[in-house]
Structures are given as structure tokens and as C-alpha cells.
Design a protein around this motif. Sequence first.
Motif, PDB file in Angstrom:
ATOM      1  N   MET A  39       1.195  -1.098  -0.192  1.00  0.00           N
ATOM      2  CA  MET A  39      -0.013   0.391  -0.214  1.00  0.00           C
ATOM      3  C   MET A  39       1.090   1.501  -0.374  1.00  0.00           C
ATOM      4  O   MET A  39       0.505   1.726  -0.531  1.00  0.00           O
ATOM      5  N   ALA A  40       2.276   1.395   1.204  1.00  0.00           N
ATOM      6  CA  ALA A  40       2.877   2.077   0.715  1.00  0.00           C
ATOM      7  C   ALA A  40       3.705   2.610  -0.343  1.00  0.00           C
ATOM      8  O   ALA A  40       3.172   3.305  -0.896  1.00  0.00           O
ATOM      9  N   TYR A  41       4.110   1.073  -1.239  1.00  0.00           N
ATOM     10  CA  TYR A  41       4.608   1.013  -1.964  1.00  0.00           C
ATOM     11  C   TYR A  41       3.672   1.804  -3.481  1.00  0.00           C
ATOM     12  O   TYR A  41       3.831   2.862  -4.412  1.00  0.00           O
ATOM     13  N   HIS A  55       3.560   5.886  -3.291  1.00  0.00           N
ATOM     14  CA  HIS A  55       5.274   6.436  -3.773  1.00  0.00           C
ATOM     15  C   HIS A  55       5.944   6.536  -1.824  1.00  0.00           C
ATOM     16  O   HIS A  55       6.401   7.157  -2.258  1.00  0.00           O
ATOM     17  N   VAL A  56       5.760   6.291  -1.297  1.00  0.00           N
ATOM     18  CA  VAL A  56       5.966   6.205   0.616  1.00  0.00           C
ATOM     19  C   VAL A  56       7.344   4.940   0.893  1.00  0.00           C
ATOM     20  O   VAL A  56       6.793   4.104   0.643  1.00  0.00           O
ATOM     21  N   PRO A  57       8.124   6.123   1.195  1.00  0.00           N
ATOM     22  CA  PRO A  57       9.399   4.452   1.708  1.00  0.00           C
ATOM     23  C   PRO A  57       8.757   4.102   2.974  1.00  0.00           C
ATOM     24  O   PRO A  57       8.265   5.241   3.436  1.00  0.00           O
ATOM     25  N   ALA A  58       9.406   2.971   3.705  1.00  0.00           N
ATOM     26  CA  ALA A  58       8.739   2.059   4.173  1.00  0.00           C
ATOM     27  C   ALA A  58       9.102   1.985   5.177  1.00  0.00           C
ATOM     28  O   ALA A  58      10.994   1.166   5.085  1.00  0.00           O
ATOM     29  N   ILE A  59       9.458   1.711   6.864  1.00  0.00           N
ATOM     30  CA  ILE A  59      10.312   1.151   7.409  1.00  0.00           C
ATOM     31  C   ILE A  59       9.074  -0.527   8.192  1.00  0.00           C
ATOM     32  O   ILE A  59       7.514  -0.539   8.510  1.00  0.00           O
ATOM     33  N   LYS A  62       9.142 -10.190  -1.290  1.00  0.00           N
ATOM     34  CA  LYS A  62       8.103  -9.490  -2.715  1.00  0.00           C
ATOM     35  C   LYS A  62       8.155  -8.563  -1.675  1.00  0.00           C
ATOM     36  O   LYS A  62       7.791  -6.993  -2.550  1.00  0.00           O
ATOM     37  N   ILE A  63       7.838  -8.388  -0.826  1.00  0.00           N
ATOM     38  CA  ILE A  63       8.229  -6.903   0.434  1.00  0.00           C
ATOM     39  C   ILE A  63       9.302  -6.075  -0.385  1.00  0.00           C
ATOM     40  O   ILE A  63       9.014  -5.055  -0.667  1.00  0.00           O
ATOM     41  N   ILE A  64      10.524  -6.881  -0.334  1.00  0.00           N
ATOM     42  CA  ILE A  64      11.450  -5.693  -1.384  1.00  0.00           C
ATOM     43  C   ILE A  64      11.288  -5.642  -2.393  1.00  0.00           C
ATOM     44  O   ILE A  64      12.130  -4.368  -3.457  1.00  0.00           O
ATOM     45  N   ASP A  65      11.285  -6.740  -3.163  1.00  0.00           N
ATOM     46  CA  ASP A  65      10.753  -6.864  -4.740  1.00  0.00           C
ATOM     47  C   ASP A  65      10.313  -5.423  -5.046  1.00  0.00           C
ATOM     48  O   ASP A  65      10.814  -4.702  -5.889  1.00  0.00           O
ATOM     49  N   GLY A 115      11.447   1.889  -6.255  1.00  0.00           N
ATOM     50  CA  GLY A 115      12.503   2.714  -6.163  1.00  0.00           C
ATOM     51  C   GLY A 115      12.560   3.521  -4.923  1.00  0.00           C
ATOM     52  O   GLY A 115      12.687   4.941  -5.136  1.00  0.00           O
ATOM     53  N   LEU A 116      12.142   2.934  -4.195  1.00  0.00           N
ATOM     54  CA  LEU A 116      11.797   3.551  -2.539  1.00  0.00           C
ATOM     55  C   LEU A 116      12.622   3.209  -1.758  1.00  0.00           C
ATOM     56  O   LEU A 116      13.077   1.318  -1.940  1.00  0.00           O
ATOM     57  N   PHE A 117      12.890   3.364  -0.466  1.00  0.00           N
ATOM     58  CA  PHE A 117      13.539   3.654   0.958  1.00  0.00           C
ATOM     59  C   PHE A 117      12.678   1.919   1.278  1.00  0.00           C
ATOM     60  O   PHE A 117      12.094   2.643   1.995  1.00  0.00           O
TER      61      PHE A 117
END
Length: 344
Positions: free
Chosen positions: A87-89, A92-96, A110-113, A119-121
Motif C-alpha cells: 500500500m505504501a509503495y 510512493h511512500v518509503p517504509a520501515i 515480495k516486500i523487497i522486490d 525505487g523506494l527506501f
Amino acid sequence: MNQRVAIGVIGCGFFSRNHLNSWKDLAPEGADLVAVCDIDPAKAKTTAEAFGVPHWYTDAATMFRERNLGLVDIVTRMDTHLQLAEMAYRHHVPAIVQKPFAPTIAAVRKIIDGAEKAGLFLAVHENFRFQTPLQKVEQVLRSGAIGAPSWARISFRTGYDVYKGQPYFYDEERFVILDLGVHVVDVARFLLGEVERVSCETQRRNPKVKAEDTATMLLRHTSGAVSIVEATYETKKLPDTFPETMVEIEGPLGAIVTKPGYRIEVTVDGKMEEGEIAIPMLHWAKEPWHMIEESVYKTCAHLLESLKAGREAATSGRDNLKTYAICEAAYESAATGRSVRPAA
Ligand code: NAD
Ligand code: 89Y
């Protein structure tokens, strides 16, 4: 100019207060805590009120639509991490994401891919390597005082009632390796480097839990070093060292050993020196959690700084996949009785 980052926190449960306090304290470094979200409206509202957060939500999708976030901190349990990160991607929101990364290595990938495609942190909130005592051990190790480490025991053994704050532990299908082993294995990587072979035995010693509450792992590092990594919630040993990770490391010139109560013994050339490791007490921290709480602040500070600098974090998604793969290999080893090569 100090770049501001609008932060939304998802999950207002047991551990979230440490993140919320940390983000508040990091305001001078650019953290603007703008929204919190929890599917439980009472938790979302009381958290927003307690921490002076201007907006609260019960639906993460609405939060992403309405707030222009520069970072989302996902402090829910692992079963929701993939859905919330994706959802964050989309926004276009970087996520922790908090540890454990996800329930399976397929979900971790999948989370990493997803982050890499967008192109997100992406970082995992893996805080143990930011703990003051373990950073002190690393500092002595890197000084070269004991030479290149060849053997270690890294252990977290406690009988502290962790179930009180985290009752979901009773029902986990994979328990102590994913909850606690991930931290201790990450510390082993932090201190001794990458791992090429894993053997593990697991035990369920508390009849009230569904899965393993004790794991004893043997790691062969690519450097040739060997480490024993232990995680249990079922020791009756006193003193109970919760929440300390105890470390013994041997090298050709000496040894580093931590002792209960944040003490350290360093032996070099046949002479042993003892010291105390001072743990800062943050204004919102409480014993016995204060050491972990301080590490949460330091983790958040590192992640914010990395994001702002456009740098990969020390505990990036890619980095944490290596820790996760060792844990996955540990489960496979325990199930098959064989040693297993981690597949990061
Ligand atoms: P918790 O169950 O107390 O809190 C999770 C919260 O997330 C709950 O309030 C729940 O309502 C909310 N939630 C669930 N799905 C949601 C969704 N889709 N949208 C919004 N909110 C949602 O759990 P906890 O003990 O706070 O643990 C959270 C995470 O922190 C876990 O992954 C746990 O392993 C980790 N943790 C880390 C440490 C550490 O030292 N790093 C310590 C404790 C817990
Ligand atoms: O769940 C565990 C963790 O991740 O750190 C400490 C903890 O909360 C209990 O051991």
C-alpha cells in the motif's frame, strides 16, 4: 536546511509507544509525526491524544490518500507487513517494517522486490545491533584488541513474563526463532559477518505455547568463525538477564565477555579488565526495558538519517533478508536434522 519528513505510524499496540516517543524526540532531526493508524479506533484515538499527533485513522489506505507522507513506520505484527508495505509503495511512500519481516521468506522477497521496483527506501526496524552494550562489544572487536574473532556464544535466555505484554506469542505457528532468534542471529552477523551453514535444534518446553520456545543454533561464518546462537523464553536460571543479549567472543589475542547487569570483561594478552556499560535512561523509558527503548530511539535516528541522505540503511530490506534466511535455514535444519546453507 533541515529537511522535514512527515511520518505516519501504523499499529498502536504494545511496542508502538517506543516508536512514537522516538519520533517525537527526533523532531529536531526532521521527524514530523503527522498521523497514527490502528484498526482499533480506541487505540488510534488515545494514541493520537497521548502523543499530540494531529490525525488518526482506522484505515491505512485513507491515511495514505489524505496525508502526504514522507515515511511510513509499520509497527503491526508480521502478518500485515506485506499488504501494508505494498500500500505504501502504491502511494510512493518509503517504509520501515518492524521485525519479524514477514511470516515467510516468500513474503519477505515480495516486500523487497516491491520497494526496489518502486525505487523506494525500505528498512527493517532491527534494533538489537543498535543496543548500547552490543555496540560497545563491536567497538572493542573492531579495535583489533582480541584479533579476528574465531568463536562466539551469543545468547538471549530469559524466563521474564514476555507473554503479559505480548499474549499473541501463545498462538504463533513459528515462535522463538522468528520473534527473538531474528535479533540474536542479526547480532551474530553484526559481530562476526555472514553465515554459510546453519544447524539448529528447537524445543517446545512451555506446554502453553504452540510452537518452539527454545532454539539452539550453530552457525559457520564465511570468515571461518563458529558461533552458538541461543534464544529461549523458558529458562529458570537466576539472575534473569532480560533484556540483555549475553556475548562471549574469542580471538587469537583475547576474549570479550559480557556479564549480567551491563558489565563487560575484556581479556587481552593474559590480562582481564572489567568495565560497566552505562545505559542512558531516556525520559520516557522504564526499567527493565530502558536499554531496548534506547535502542529503538537509535534505530529510528539511523533510519531517518539514512532516508534523508538517500543512503541504504544498515538494516535495509536486503540486509535483513540475510538474517531472515539464516532463521529460515534454522527451521529447516531443526525439521530435517541436517545443516543448511541460508538462501538469501
Ligand atoms: P500488538 O498486537 O500489541 O500491536 C499491533 C497493533 O497493530 C494492534 O493494535 C492492531 O490492532 C494493529 N493492526 C493490526 N493490523 C492493522 C492494520 N491493517 N492497520 C492498522 N493497524 C493494524 O503487537 P506489538 O507487540 O506492538 O508488536 C508489533 C510488532 O513489533 C511485531 O512485529 C513485534 O514482533 C514487534 N516487536 C518488536 C520489538 C523489538 O524490540 N524490536 C519488541 C516487541 C515487539
Ligand atoms: O518480542 C521481543 C523482541 O522483539 O524484543 C524483546 C521482546 O519484546 C520480548 O523478548
